[in-house]
Design an enzyme around this catalytic site. Structure first.
Site, PDB file in Angstrom:
ATOM      1  N   TRP A 102       0.454  23.858  12.198  1.00  0.00           N
ATOM      2  CA  TRP A 102       0.491  25.322  12.089  1.00  0.00           C
ATOM      3  C   TRP A 102       1.815  25.872  12.578  1.00  0.00           C
ATOM      4  O   TRP A 102       2.342  26.843  12.019  1.00  0.00           O
ATOM      5  CB  TRP A 102      -0.688  25.956  12.824  1.00  0.00           C
ATOM      6  N   ASP A 178       0.904  31.869  18.934  1.00  0.00           N
ATOM      7  CA  ASP A 178      -0.277  31.659  18.103  1.00  0.00           C
ATOM      8  C   ASP A 178      -1.322  31.008  19.010  1.00  0.00           C
ATOM      9  O   ASP A 178      -1.152  29.868  19.444  1.00  0.00           O
ATOM     10  CB  ASP A 178       0.084  30.736  16.924  1.00  0.00           C
ATOM     11  N   LYS A 202     -11.954  30.188  15.194  1.00  0.00           N
ATOM     12  CA  LYS A 202     -11.962  28.998  16.049  1.00  0.00           C
ATOM     13  C   LYS A 202     -12.774  29.260  17.317  1.00  0.00           C
ATOM     14  O   LYS A 202     -13.695  28.541  17.616  1.00  0.00           O
ATOM     15  CB  LYS A 202     -10.537  28.570  16.419  1.00  0.00           C
TER      16      LYS A 202
HETATM   17  C1  LIG Z   1      -6.554  27.534  11.958  1.00  0.00           C
HETATM   18  C2  LIG Z   1      -5.231  27.866  12.512  1.00  0.00           C
HETATM   19  C3  LIG Z   1      -4.294  28.617  11.788  1.00  0.00           C
HETATM   20  C4  LIG Z   1      -4.559  29.099  10.379  1.00  0.00           C
HETATM   21  O1  LIG Z   1      -5.526  30.069  10.397  1.00  0.00           O
HETATM   22  P1  LIG Z   1      -5.963  30.849   9.061  1.00  0.00           P
HETATM   23  O2  LIG Z   1      -6.883  31.876   9.607  1.00  0.00           O
HETATM   24  O3  LIG Z   1      -6.622  29.850   8.171  1.00  0.00           O
HETATM   25  O4  LIG Z   1      -4.755  31.441   8.455  1.00  0.00           O
HETATM   26  C5  LIG Z   1      -3.104  28.913  12.394  1.00  0.00           C
HETATM   27  N1  LIG Z   1      -2.814  28.499  13.640  1.00  0.00           N
HETATM   28  C6  LIG Z   1      -3.675  27.767  14.360  1.00  0.00           C
HETATM   29  C7  LIG Z   1      -3.306  27.323  15.741  1.00  0.00           C
HETATM   30  C8  LIG Z   1      -4.909  27.440  13.823  1.00  0.00           C
HETATM   31  O5  LIG Z   1      -5.783  26.706  14.547  1.00  0.00           O
END
Ligand SMILES: *Cc1c(COP(=O)(O)O)cnc(C)c1O
Length: 365
Positions: A102, A178, A202
């Site tokens: 990511w 993030d 998540k």
């Molecule tokens: C799952 C995830 C993403 C992507 O998320 P989306 O909602 O599918 O765009 C980005 N960063 C991290 C750390 C993730 O776990």
């Protein structure tokens, strides 16, 4: 039927009580007699729910009044481009840590809008650790911002609280993180980050909502003309109601936030520590399984491991499912296994998995 233990990485496990309340709201949202799926986002009870969700985020993360909290759509992936779109001028440079899939995607998007500097990368070793050398001579003076991914969901590495504290102590400029897969999993200095984003699916709720926290000062920065929907200022000014928000996803996130609040973030962190320790201990004690990430950078949310004999992989997944353990296959780009043990996974679920690991080993010795 016993409810299966859900180790999927995202969308992921939610507390049972949250699912029950979400189900109730589908028929009767907060006593209105209407469904949460058919109620206007401008109706009083939903406006109140949105307000409560934003307030709870502020409280749980201990944010001061310099921060704005709002909910968007488009997932964390939209934030990969919205962050540079709003904060990175064409002649400016943003610093990134390349610590997983990511993070890598975020870097690719930023490169469309300005310069990127990779301060460290563990891509060449399957992201099995968090690079730290750069911290010694971290010069942030020239960066529009520095971006990190606190937990790397696919490869199973995570910035430990110790490492994050070290980073925070040394960093001076604008910090962006993030936190999609570990927000609300522990107590850290969330307030030190100028921008935090997290997809809900998540550790906070269902897919469809993205949490964004931003320092008010960043809203003044205008690096390019922006469509309203891509401009953070729009969503802050309209309190997450510029257009129709993802009503259901925000509401279920609120239910989860209430659940977190009732337990307390400190208690949740302690439980998460015990869960991760329990599982890693079993993996380390095994002669046929092994962890894939260096010890000090192991994720407490996504535990990645594998069988030394790869040919037994399918057999273990089958054995796990027979034991009511689901979602353990590693990401398609990594293979092996990944047990996502977010806040809502009870210790009992982890113990169940440990038992399956041990039984599988005994059968195969
Ligand atoms: C799952 C995830 C993403 C992507 O998320 P989306 O909602 O599918 O765009 C980005 N960063 C991290 C750390 C993730 O776990």
């Amino acid at each position: 039927m016993n409810k299966p233990y859900n180790f999927f990485s995202g969308p992921a496990i939610l507390p049972e009580s949250v699912l029950q309340k979400a189900a109730d709201a589908i028929h009767n949202f907060e006593g209105t007699g209407l469904s949460i799926l058919e109620i206007s986002h401008r109706s009083k009870p939903f406006v109140a729910a949105m307000e409560e969700a934003r307030t709870l985020v502020k409280q749980l993360l201990k944010l001061d009044d310099s921060k704005e909290v709002f909910f968007l759509q488009g997932g964390a992936s939209l934030q990969f481009c919205m962050v540079p779109y709003n904060l990175l001028g064409a002649n400016e440079t943003a610093a990134y840590l390349d610590t997983g899939h990511w993070a890598h995607e975020a870097i690719k998007e930023a490169a469309r809008f300005g310069n990127t500097k990779i301060l460290g990368s563990s891509a060449d070793v399957n992201y099995n650790y968090i690079p730290k050398k750069w911290l010694q001579d971290f010069d942030d003076a020239n960066f529009a911002y520095t971006h990190i991914t606190t937990n790397n969901t696919i490869y199973g590495n995570q910035w430990s609280s110790t490492l994050l504290n070290d980073f925070i102590a040394k960093a001076k400029g604008v910090l962006v993180a993030d936190m999609s897969s570990d927000i609300f999993s522990r107590e850290i200095d969330y307030n030190r980050f100028d921008l935090i984003y997290a997809g809900a699916q998540k550790n906070m709720g269902p897919a469809g909502a993205t949490l964004v926290v931003i320092h008010k000062d960043l809203l003044k920065k205008k690096v390019r003309d922006s469509p309203a929907m891509l401009d953070y200022s729009t969503h802050v000014a309209k309190e997450s109601m510029h257009n129709t928000p993802s009503v259901f996803a925000v509401y279920v996130s609120l239910l989860t936030l209430r659940w977190i609040d009732a337990k307390g973030l400190d208690a949740i962190e302690k439980e998460n520590d015990i869960k991760a320790q329990t599982l890693y201990r079993a993996i380390d004690a095994s002669t046929i399984f092994e962890g894939t990430v260096q010890h000090e950078d192991r994720s407490k949310m996504n535990v990645c491991f594998r069988l030394k004999d790869k040919s037994q992989e399918a057999q273990f997944l089958k054995f796990a499912e027979e034991n009511n353990l689901f979602g353990l296959a590693g990401h398609r780009s990594v293979g092996g296994f990944r047990a996502s043990i977010y806040n809502a996974m009870p210790l009992e679920g982890v113990q169940h998995l440990v038992k399956a690991i041990q039984e599988f080993e005994n059968k195969n010795l």
